[in-house]
Motif scaffolding. Structure first.
Motif, PDB file in Angstrom:
ATOM      1  N   THR A  86       0.960  -1.171  -0.120  1.00  0.00           N
ATOM      2  CA  THR A  86      -0.132  -0.205  -0.081  1.00  0.00           C
ATOM      3  C   THR A  86       1.108   1.294  -0.061  1.00  0.00           C
ATOM      4  N   ILE A  87       0.551   2.136  -0.809  1.00  0.00           N
ATOM      5  CA  ILE A  87       1.147   3.452  -0.802  1.00  0.00           C
ATOM      6  C   ILE A  87       0.447   4.634  -0.458  1.00  0.00           C
ATOM      7  N   MET A  88       0.815   5.346   0.534  1.00  0.00           N
ATOM      8  CA  MET A  88       0.088   6.566   1.333  1.00  0.00           C
ATOM      9  C   MET A  88       1.133   7.788   0.774  1.00  0.00           C
ATOM     10  N   VAL A  89       0.354   8.686   0.526  1.00  0.00           N
ATOM     11  CA  VAL A  89       0.898   9.967  -0.085  1.00  0.00           C
ATOM     12  C   VAL A  89       0.171  11.042   0.710  1.00  0.00           C
ATOM     13  N   PHE A  90       0.840  11.911   1.605  1.00  0.00           N
ATOM     14  CA  PHE A  90      -0.146  12.993   2.510  1.00  0.00           C
ATOM     15  C   PHE A  90       0.578  14.260   1.742  1.00  0.00           C
ATOM     16  N   THR A  91      -0.264  15.232   1.305  1.00  0.00           N
ATOM     17  CA  THR A  91      -0.137  16.641   1.134  1.00  0.00           C
ATOM     18  C   THR A  91      -1.151  17.223   1.975  1.00  0.00           C
ATOM     19  N   MET A  92      -0.830  18.722   1.964  1.00  0.00           N
ATOM     20  CA  MET A  92      -1.767  19.354   2.615  1.00  0.00           C
ATOM     21  C   MET A  92      -3.161  19.628   2.350  1.00  0.00           C
ATOM     22  N   LYS A  93      -3.451  19.103   1.059  1.00  0.00           N
ATOM     23  CA  LYS A  93      -5.030  19.075   0.866  1.00  0.00           C
ATOM     24  C   LYS A  93      -5.650  17.731   0.712  1.00  0.00           C
ATOM     25  N   HIS A  94      -4.726  16.669   0.537  1.00  0.00           N
ATOM     26  CA  HIS A  94      -5.018  15.368   0.181  1.00  0.00           C
ATOM     27  C   HIS A  94      -4.306  14.215   0.880  1.00  0.00           C
ATOM     28  N   VAL A  95      -5.043  12.961   1.054  1.00  0.00           N
ATOM     29  CA  VAL A  95      -4.306  11.849   1.517  1.00  0.00           C
ATOM     30  C   VAL A  95      -4.462  10.821   0.506  1.00  0.00           C
ATOM     31  N   HIS A  96      -3.575  10.279  -0.189  1.00  0.00           N
ATOM     32  CA  HIS A  96      -3.833   9.360  -1.201  1.00  0.00           C
ATOM     33  C   HIS A  96      -3.408   8.003  -1.013  1.00  0.00           C
ATOM     34  N   PHE A  97      -4.423   7.193  -1.111  1.00  0.00           N
ATOM     35  CA  PHE A  97      -4.240   5.370  -0.686  1.00  0.00           C
ATOM     36  C   PHE A  97      -4.134   4.838  -2.150  1.00  0.00           C
ATOM     37  N   LEU A  98      -3.190   4.293  -2.530  1.00  0.00           N
ATOM     38  CA  LEU A  98      -2.982   3.427  -3.594  1.00  0.00           C
ATOM     39  C   LEU A  98      -2.831   1.857  -3.095  1.00  0.00           C
ATOM     40  N   CYS A  99      -3.730   1.358  -3.476  1.00  0.00           N
ATOM     41  CA  CYS A  99      -4.064  -0.222  -2.726  1.00  0.00           C
ATOM     42  C   CYS A  99      -4.953  -1.123  -3.369  1.00  0.00           C
ATOM     43  N   SER A 100      -5.201  -2.234  -2.921  1.00  0.00           N
ATOM     44  CA  SER A 100      -6.184  -3.336  -3.684  1.00  0.00           C
ATOM     45  C   SER A 100      -7.814  -2.668  -3.095  1.00  0.00           C
ATOM     46  N   GLN A 101      -8.559  -3.429  -3.574  1.00  0.00           N
ATOM     47  CA  GLN A 101      -9.950  -3.073  -3.321  1.00  0.00           C
ATOM     48  C   GLN A 101     -10.271  -3.629  -1.932  1.00  0.00           C
ATOM     49  N   LYS A 102      -9.912  -4.675  -1.387  1.00  0.00           N
ATOM     50  CA  LYS A 102     -10.324  -5.172   0.051  1.00  0.00           C
ATOM     51  C   LYS A 102      -9.703  -4.028   1.116  1.00  0.00           C
ATOM     52  N   LYS A 103      -8.534  -3.535   0.825  1.00  0.00           N
ATOM     53  CA  LYS A 103      -7.947  -2.634   1.703  1.00  0.00           C
ATOM     54  C   LYS A 103      -8.572  -1.152   1.524  1.00  0.00           C
ATOM     55  N   ALA A 104      -9.167  -0.938   0.296  1.00  0.00           N
ATOM     56  CA  ALA A 104      -9.675   0.228   0.130  1.00  0.00           C
ATOM     57  C   ALA A 104     -11.282   0.419   0.795  1.00  0.00           C
ATOM     58  N   SER A 105     -11.771  -0.692   0.796  1.00  0.00           N
ATOM     59  CA  SER A 105     -13.032  -0.895   1.351  1.00  0.00           C
ATOM     60  C   SER A 105     -13.053  -0.835   3.179  1.00  0.00           C
ATOM     61  N   LEU A 106     -11.883  -1.306   3.405  1.00  0.00           N
ATOM     62  CA  LEU A 106     -11.682  -0.928   4.936  1.00  0.00           C
ATOM     63  C   LEU A 106     -11.138   0.379   5.357  1.00  0.00           C
ATOM     64  N   LEU A 107     -10.542   1.141   4.354  1.00  0.00           N
ATOM     65  CA  LEU A 107      -9.978   2.452   4.652  1.00  0.00           C
ATOM     66  C   LEU A 107     -11.084   3.573   4.304  1.00  0.00           C
ATOM     67  N   GLU A 108     -12.293   3.009   3.700  1.00  0.00           N
ATOM     68  CA  GLU A 108     -13.255   3.985   3.585  1.00  0.00           C
ATOM     69  C   GLU A 108     -13.730   4.634   4.530  1.00  0.00           C
ATOM     70  N   VAL A 109     -13.775   4.159   5.601  1.00  0.00           N
ATOM     71  CA  VAL A 109     -14.404   4.832   6.918  1.00  0.00           C
ATOM     72  C   VAL A 109     -13.614   5.964   7.589  1.00  0.00           C
ATOM     73  N   VAL A 110     -12.219   6.259   6.959  1.00  0.00           N
ATOM     74  CA  VAL A 110     -11.380   7.261   7.621  1.00  0.00           C
ATOM     75  C   VAL A 110     -11.779   8.522   6.692  1.00  0.00           C
ATOM     76  N   LYS A 111     -12.423   8.624   5.671  1.00  0.00           N
ATOM     77  CA  LYS A 111     -12.610   9.657   4.928  1.00  0.00           C
ATOM     78  C   LYS A 111     -13.251  11.031   5.603  1.00  0.00           C
ATOM     79  N   LYS A 112     -14.322  10.717   6.343  1.00  0.00           N
ATOM     80  CA  LYS A 112     -15.040  11.617   7.087  1.00  0.00           C
ATOM     81  C   LYS A 112     -13.933  12.300   8.539  1.00  0.00           C
ATOM     82  N   SER A 113     -13.316  11.388   9.055  1.00  0.00           N
ATOM     83  CA  SER A 113     -12.505  11.450  10.055  1.00  0.00           C
ATOM     84  C   SER A 113     -11.278  12.543   9.637  1.00  0.00           C
ATOM     85  N   ALA A 114     -10.722  12.080   8.325  1.00  0.00           N
ATOM     86  CA  ALA A 114      -9.742  12.997   8.136  1.00  0.00           C
ATOM     87  C   ALA A 114      -9.953  14.315   7.852  1.00  0.00           C
ATOM     88  N   LYS A 115     -11.304  14.697   7.260  1.00  0.00           N
ATOM     89  CA  LYS A 115     -11.771  15.848   6.976  1.00  0.00           C
ATOM     90  C   LYS A 115     -11.956  16.581   8.184  1.00  0.00           C
TER      91      LYS A 115
END
Length: 1065
Positions: A86-115
């Motif tokens: 999994t590749i994580m890229v942090f910027t001042m406006k975005h956090v990018h996750f490059l990963c498989s579908q299974k990991k992405a479905s688990l990471l979906e829940v962090v969108k609201k919390s990150a905002k």
């Protein structure tokens, strides 16, 4: 190295679970730590982050190797799990996750919390299995380029972990893309260590649990194993010791630690070194050489355990017949180690810790400076060695509260003169895990002693004592005290001697504890049951309610629960509860007789109740008989009276049981917060009442308790978590069932039964018998297939139960249940033994906190903390069996007897009792414990003054031969004791609430006047006569002594007649 199993399984409040996944991300921690990451990044951007505007972290594929990576540590710190590939890229406006579908479905829940936390948008780049990720990487770069478009030609600085080589196709392509892009690159490895350095409360708790496991493995596994090997002069390799210790870390129950195995791991393979070959680096390995423990030898042991991926470490050095140089070097090292720990305070420089240790060595042993390690340890946490926190002379970083250090100091390659090559070279090492607090520094592995007296062993006690006295006389300094010697004058000391020393200390502590408790008025009182009382028995309130007579025949009024008897021309009503027995018989003239015997208050089998006390001048009818020519009518009357009486007794019994129940809190059903944890197709014990076919049910774990229910509406049991005293999980091994057992604080009703023990179980095998067939071949394919099916079924059931237990343990681990101290305990089969706790032989097994037998009914659950002492009775040469008597701290409780334990289990039971710090005694005969406890409670002061429990000390009593006849008055054979108990039980049990079995007893046998001597009484008289007479070959002195013993047993001793024994010196 990070492991998926180290993450939290049960989501606590504030967590979310990915769809279809067993993993959960703690959103509270994610928000808090993401905010900390961006704050640190913004505040230290120029100084520590190399002015980077983008942070890229690429996690490699999983590996079986034990390794520590910054990328994995960041994954676990931020998300709770390692996300491989999994590749994580942090910027001042975005956090990018490059990963498989299974990991992405688990990471979906962090969108609201990150905002909410830092105002960034989470962007998912989902990679298909066949995709190499190139297009997705270019999309990330385009997004970054668009973000920095307003900065002209100045490309952003890209921060990445330069010290981790790319692994796998995805990370290799990413590395190439990164280098070929127009970004400037900077290494952020060290700044991530600074970010992880200060731990929050949850992280510190994980470190403390890891340290708790480490020092318990050292104390309960490593040290006893080394002592056993040295004492019995066994040959064992360092690698074997390493394997045994690693197993105890991965299975914490072996080290008497209540941590879930799925949450723990090793930091490194345990290290054992001796015989002149030493390596003080954490990367050292245990070789295949045998442990060397001859005189002047040194043994190094290091153990590192992890909990939820957080590390801890402990290392100890053990000295065997230490030389003066070894003793001095160890004392200096111990002083330097303590000095280094003392300098780890908030605000001080990290270098000060090493300088403090160095100053001690320069002052006390300047010739050893060249052998001192160049560092006093490192920071520790998610990584075993946190770079940037090395405790050396050059590190000027400031110590902060919340930091954790592995303080490891040693002397390498010390030389001493010896003719034995393995003794010429030795090293010393000490290591502890230290948490820096606001006020003080906590050594969380400090409960494993490193004092000289606890790590130094001597082979010869006489030489050691002589050497100690010479040193004390010549220089007046403190002698070098070694641990309890493993060798005596004959160079051999048994386990029994070590146990005896420990038991002597336990005896002293136990007598002091009992004296304090008796002085405070605890454990006293009459140990007798209170006679049960019944409610007012009223069949009819007035004469007008009587039914019309029918030919002056015996009538049964079911509605009013009365029996109407024709007496002198009138129908006289009697409540059915006043009837004791009813029977019928027929004579030779075909006349039928019915005989009814009533309860008469004040007789031995009918004690006074509330009714008899209110009507003390009343005259009671004892029995009545009627004659009839109609046998059919007589039998119907008898049957109806018995049925009605059985119904009334059962109802009153249940009412009496429910009257004594403690009110339980109401079960809160699991709602939308979480789905109840469920285990299906379970049977329950005790079973529900009723005559219908028994059906299995489902056990569910809700918010504050369990609920077991079947498809029948009235078959339901609620068990509150707060009422659970002990919870047990016993998988099927040699038994036919897998079970969950709950031992409760207060009774509950299961159906119409009052119980403190509730069990849920599944039969893992069908009990079948093959009919009409001869012997089948061992190679019969059908037989083999059937056995395989049975094994698979047993394994599946055990796994289902284990999964349920793990999930419930996770639920109990939440903060709201901290005060209950709940966790499923598992019996330790290897410590089990056979015995007869009640009427049948059973396999009794210890657990970490109890002694249990959970397969046969009635169940046996004894809490070890409630035991005062254990007395092993009928112990002697030639005995095939012995008995165990458990005396409880509450002297109001009857003692528990476990009979007929095979003598082959004696040593194992002694060892188990000793390791659990339970004081045990041995006696050659059974004791009359009811009389002994009564004497103690009547006169506790005399009991304390006469040495407390030491009157049971067999060794002391043997030396006091003149008091042998007096001491025997406390003894009573087991058959007499059981008989007296049965008589008391019989007299106390008569009332309205009584068992159904007594209805079937014959009335002639019930009558006191018609009773003769029982078989037990005749047997007792015969045995007493045999003892008085003695064998023909016995001497006159033996006969006289046996007669005195028999006389002493046949009567109760006076109140002050507790046998006096000489005290153990």
């Amino acid at each position: 190295m990070a492991d998926h199993r180290n993450a939290n399984g049960q989501p606590p409040n504030g967590t979310a679970t990915g769809s279809g996944s067993i993993y959960s991300i703690n959103l509270d921690n994610f928000r808090k730590r993401l905010k900390a990451l961006y704050s640190h990044w913004n505040e230290q951007k120029a100084e520590l982050w190399g002015s980077s505007g983008v942070l890229a972290v690429a996690t490699p594929p999983p590996s079986d190797d034990l390794r520590y990576l910054k990328s994995s540590a960041l994954n676990i710190w931020l998300l709770g799990y390692e996300f491989p590939e999994t590749i994580m890229v942090f910027t001042m406006k975005h956090v990018h996750f490059l990963c498989s579908q299974k990991k992405a479905s688990l990471l979906e829940v962090v969108k609201k919390s990150a905002k909410e936390a830092v105002g960034v948008d989470v962007v998912m780049h989902v990679r298909a299995k066949s995709d190499d990720g190139t297009a997705l990487m270019e999309a990330i770069f385009r997004s970054i380029g668009a973000q920095y478009k307003g900065f002209g030609n100045d490309a952003p600085v890209f921060g990445y972990i330069a010290r981790e080589a790319p692994e796998g196709k995805l990370l290799e392509i990413w590395a190439e893309k990164l280098k070929s892009a127009s970004f400037r690159l900077t290494d952020v490895t060290n700044v991530l260590s600074d970010l992880f350095a200060v731990k929050d409360k949850e992280e510190l708790m994980n470190v403390k649990k890891a340290a708790y496991l480490s020092y318990n493995v050292m104390n309960n596994i490593v040290v006893p194993r080394l002592e056993n090997v040295i004492d019995e002069e066994k040959k064992i390799s360092h690698a074997t010791l390493m394997d045994e210790t690693e197993k105890s870390i991965l299975n914490p129950q072996l080290a008497k630690v209540k941590l879930k195995p799925e949450n723990v791991d090793i930091c490194y393979p345990p290290i054992f070194q001796s015989g002149g070959e030493f390596d003080l680096r954490p990367s050292a390995a245990s070789n295949e050489e045998n442990l060397y423990y001859d005189s002047a030898s040194v043994i190094l042991c290091a153990v590192g355990a992890r909990y939820n991926s957080y590390c801890s470490n402990i290392a100890r050095t053990f000295l065997i017949d230490a030389t003066p140089l070894q003793s001095k070097a160890y004392e200096v090292l111990l002083k330097a180690h303590e000095a280094a720990i003392g300098m780890l305070k908030p605000g001080s420089r990290i270098s000060a810790a090493y300088q403090a240790a160095l100053s001690v060595v320069e002052k006390d042993a300047p010739d050893l400076i060249t052998n001192l390690t160049k560092s006093a340890g490192t920071g520790i946490g998610l990584e075993f060695r946190e770079s940037g926190l090395n405790l050396n002379a050059k590190n000027e970083c400031v110590v902060k509260a919340g930091m954790v250090f592995n303080v490891s100091l040693g002397f390498q390659n010390l030389q001493c003169e010896s003719n034995i090559p393995k003794n010429r070279n030795f090293s010393l090492l000490l290591a502890d895990t230290v948490i820096v607090g606001e006020q003080n520094t906590e050594v969380v592995t400090g409960k494993s002693s490193k004092a000289v007296k606890d790590v130094a062993y001597s082979f010869n006690e006489d030489e050691e004592e002589e050497e100690t006295s010479v040193r004390a006389e010549t220089n007046g300094s403190d002698p070098f005290i070694s641990k309890t010697m493993l060798r005596s004058d004959n160079h051999e000391i048994s386990k029994e001697e070590l146990r005896r020393q420990h038991q002597a200390e336990l005896a002293r502590q136990k007598n002091e504890e009992t004296a304090r408790r008796l002085a405070g008025g605890m454990g006293t009182g009459d140990n007798r049951a209170v006679a049960k009382t019944s409610a007012d028995l009223i069949a009819y309130k007035n004469v007008n309610d009587l039914p019309l007579p029918k030919n002056f025949m015996i009538q049964i009024d079911q509605k009013n629960e009365a029996v109407l008897l024709p007496i002198y021309g009138s129908m006289v009503p009697f409540h059915v509860a006043t009837i004791r027995t009813v029977s019928s018989q027929q004579d030779t003239n075909r006349n039928c007789f019915i005989r009814i015997i009533f309860h008469v208050p004040g007789t031995p089998f009918s004690p006074h109740d509330s009714n008899s006390l209110k009507n003390q001048g009343a005259i009671y009818l004892k029995e009545v008989s009627f004659r009839s020519k109609d046998p059919r009518h007589i039998s119907e009357v008898v049957q109806q009276i018995k049925t009605l009486r059985r119904h009334v007794v059962a109802r009153e019994s249940e009412k009496a049981e429910r009257a004594t129940l403690v009110t339980q809190e109401k079960l809160q059903l699991a709602g939308n917060k979480f789905k109840p944890i469920r285990l299906s197709d379970l049977w329950i014990r005790p079973v529900f009442g009723g005559r219908g076919r028994k059906i299995p049910g489902t056990l569910e774990a809700h918010v504050n308790g369990f609920r077991y229910s079947t498809t029948r509406a009235d078959e339901r049991v609620d068990i509150m978590y707060g009422n659970i005293k002990h919870a047990f999980f016993q998988p099927a091994e040699k038994e036919m069932i897998t079970l969950l057992h709950f031992h409760l604080h207060n009774h509950i009703m299961v159906g119409n039964k009052k119980t403190k023990d509730v069990q849920f179980y599944v039969e893992v095998m069908d009990v079948v018998q093959t009919l009409g067939g001869g012997k089948r071949s061992a190679y019969d394919p059908d037989e083999i297939e059937e056995e395989q099916r049975e094994r698979d079924r047993k394994n599946k059931i055990n796994m289902d139960f284990q999964s349920f237990v793990n999930r419930v343990n996770d639920l109990w681990g939440q903060p709201q249940f901290n005060g209950l101290d709940l966790e499923f305990d598992q019996p330790l089969r290897e410590l089990g033994f056979h015995g007869v706790p009640y009427k049948a032989s059973a396999f009794i097994v210890p657990t970490s906190s109890c002694l249990v037998e959970l397969v046969e009914t009635p169940f046996l659950v004894v809490t070890l903390s409630e035991i005062e002492i254990v007395n092993l009775e009928r112990v002697g040469l030639g005995q095939k069996n012995f008995d165990m008597t458990i005396v409880f701290k509450d002297f109001k409780r009857d003692v528990l007897r476990i009979d007929s334990i095979p003598s082959t289990s004696l040593d194992g039971i002694k060892e188990w009792l000793d390791t659990t710090d339970l004081k045990y005694y041995e006696s050659r005969l059974n004791l009359n414990w009811r009389q002994i406890l009564k004497t103690i409670t009547d006169d506790p002061q005399s009991f304390i003054e006469n040495g407390g429990w030491e009157f049971l000390n067999l060794e002391a009593s043997d030396s006091d031969s003149e008091n042998s006849e007096e001491s025997d008055q406390g003894y009573e054979p087991s058959d007499m004791e059981s008989e007296s108990e049965s008589e008391d039980d019989e007299s106390d049990s008569e009332s309205l609430v009584e068992s159904e079995d007594e209805e079937e007893e014959d009335s002639e046998e019930e009558s006191d006047e018609e009773k003769g001597k029982t078989w037990e009484e005749l047997e007792r008289e015969a045995s007493n006569a045999d003892r008085e007479k003695g064998n023909e070959s016995d001497s006159e002195e033996d006969r006289r002594r046996r007669k005195m013993k028999t006389f002493g047993k046949s009567r109760a001793p006076p109140s002050s007649a507790i046998p006096k024994r000489s005290k153990l010196r």
